[in-house]
Design an enzyme around this catalytic site. Structure first.
Site, PDB file in Angstrom:
ATOM      1  N   HIS A  66       0.779  -1.140  -0.033  1.00 19.17           N
ATOM      2  CA  HIS A  66       0.074   0.127   0.003  1.00 19.17           C
ATOM      3  C   HIS A  66       0.918   1.210  -0.049  1.00 19.17           C
ATOM      4  O   HIS A  66       2.076   1.204   0.060  1.00 19.17           O
ATOM      5  CB  HIS A  66      -0.755   0.063   1.314  1.00 19.17           C
ATOM      6  CG  HIS A  66      -2.172  -0.716   0.904  1.00 19.17           C
ATOM      7  ND1 HIS A  66      -3.089  -0.635   0.085  1.00 19.17           N
ATOM      8  CD2 HIS A  66      -2.647  -1.958   1.521  1.00 19.17           C
ATOM      9  CE1 HIS A  66      -4.168  -1.441  -0.048  1.00 19.17           C
ATOM     10  NE2 HIS A  66      -3.742  -2.402   0.864  1.00 19.17           N
ATOM     11  N   ASP A  97      -0.313   7.014  -3.335  1.00 24.30           N
ATOM     12  CA  ASP A  97      -1.487   6.761  -4.277  1.00 24.30           C
ATOM     13  C   ASP A  97      -1.582   7.765  -5.174  1.00 24.30           C
ATOM     14  O   ASP A  97      -1.768   7.711  -6.333  1.00 24.30           O
ATOM     15  CB  ASP A  97      -2.749   6.627  -3.336  1.00 24.30           C
ATOM     16  CG  ASP A  97      -2.555   5.064  -2.907  1.00 24.30           C
ATOM     17  OD1 ASP A  97      -1.980   4.093  -3.259  1.00 24.30           O
ATOM     18  OD2 ASP A  97      -3.641   4.713  -1.844  1.00 24.30           O
TER      19      ASP A  97
END
Length: 380
Positions: free
Chosen positions: A130, A160
């Site tokens: 992540h 992200d």
């Protein structure tokens, strides 16, 4: 209509940076169809609602991509598309028969955008991860935080969205521009670890020049200095300072009253803790609103630290319409702004399969074909 009006993009349903990239391009006017899968909905899918703002601006169709007929639906859409967005682990799209070779065979001008954390190749390419992991490997996470304390995760903005979605959006737009000249498509390999590393370029340069230490909380922009930091006010709120340049620092001292004190030099690192302690006392003597009256809009380089909801109501943001209310939901407006081809929110967040028939008809698939595929359970 936005500057990307007329461009058509296929988005394979995913989470995080892929949807963010698609939202950005949709805000700029692109016609995007999102493919949400019927089979194995846990792969590349997530619960959606009208509050899932990253899903705004495009339409969704539900397709069983594990069937030959479903795969053909996607390839038919790819034939008409300028670009494609996918965010699965390396090899997933190839196993579905929808990899770059399959897609470019059907549409040689396609720009095939691939979003991953680690990239399409390398020792970690197939490992789960992540945002926090990708920025850790790039050196970015290590640099964020206070001296003597653990690194602080900066939400999932750096990996992200900054290193992932924005770099993929740039890559797709650049690829589409190049395809107009060459008539040839290509693959864009956007890895969040690469993008996060790219965001750190200035700091690697500063380190090479001897102006940055490979330590946390001891540098110009990481909260070590007294003139570039956050301070608490009397009411428990906070303000931000960025008084780096001499003329801005001079005004800071004047507006805090510290110009009358015999303070050590601004740029001497040994003086930073001393002056920071003094500023801490001064800022705690008034409320945030009182400091706004004294400093906001001046050359101190000052701003109040606003909560998410406070930011939507600040006069500057209200004046610029930085936030908008769209179908009852307050949200950030499209950015950046264009003088002629205005970027707008095209539609509310899509729900899986909400526009299957409508979008397929608009993209040239015959009504009879749609009816037949629906009866077979290939689309919904």
């Amino acid at each position: 209509m936005g500057p990307l009006a007329g461009y058509k993009i296929v988005e394979m349903g995913g989470i995080g940076p892929g949807p963010m990239c698609a939202m950005l391009l949709a805000d700029l006017g692109a016609d995007i169809v999102r493919i949400d899968r019927l089979a194995d909905p846990g792969l590349g899918s997530m619960p959606t609602s009208r509050n899932s703002l990253l899903m705004r601006g495009r339409r969704s169709i539900s397709v069983d991509t594990k069937t030959d007929a479903g795969r053909e639906v996607v390839l038919k859409l790819i034939e008409q598309a300028d670009a494609l967005i996918e965010g699965f682990r390396p090899g997933v799209m190839e196993r579905l028969g929808l990899g770059p070779d399959d897609a470019l065979k059907r549409n040689p001008k396609l720009v095939y955008g691939r979003m991953t954390g680690w990239g399409q190749e390398g020792p970690m390419a197939n490992a789960a991860g992540h945002d926090i992991n990708y920025i850790a490997l790039s050196g970015a996470l290590h640099a964020i935080g206070r001296k003597g304390e653990a690194p602080v995760p900066p939400l999932n903005l750096v990996g992200d969205f900054g290193g992932g979605a924005l770099y993929l959006a740039l890559g797709l737009v650049a690829g589409m521009l190049e395809a107009q000249k060459s008539g040839k498509g290509q693959v864009v390999d956007a890895a969040m670890v690469d993008g996060a590393a790219s965001l750190m370029t200035m700091f690697y340069g500063m380190m090479a020049a001897g102006h940055w230490k490979d330590e946390r909380g001891v540098n110009l922009l990481d909260g070590a200095t007294h003139y570039y930091d956050v301070y608490e006010t009397r009411d428990g709120k906070h303000i931000s300072l960025g008084s780096i340049e001499a003329k801005f620092y001079k005004e800071l001292l004047e507006r805090t009253g510290l110009d009358k004190e015999d303070l050590p030099p601004q740029l001497d690192p040994k003086s930073w803790p001393i002056i920071k302690a003094r500023l801490t006392e001064v800022f705690k003597s008034k409320t945030r609103d009182e400091w706004d009256e004294i400093m906001l809009g001046t050359d101190v380089c000052y701003a109040p630290v606003l909560s998410i909801m406070e930011a939507t109501k600040h006069p500057h943001n209200v004046h610029r319409k930085t936030f908008v209310e769209y179908e009852g939901v307050v949200q950030p407006a499209p950015a950046p702004r264009f003088s002629r081809t205005e970027a707008t929110i095209q539609r509310p967040p899509c729900l899986p399969g909400e526009h299957t028939r409508e979008a397929m008809l608009d993209w040239g698939i015959a009504a009879e074909t749609i009816d037949d595929l629906t009866k077979q359970g290939v689309i919904k």
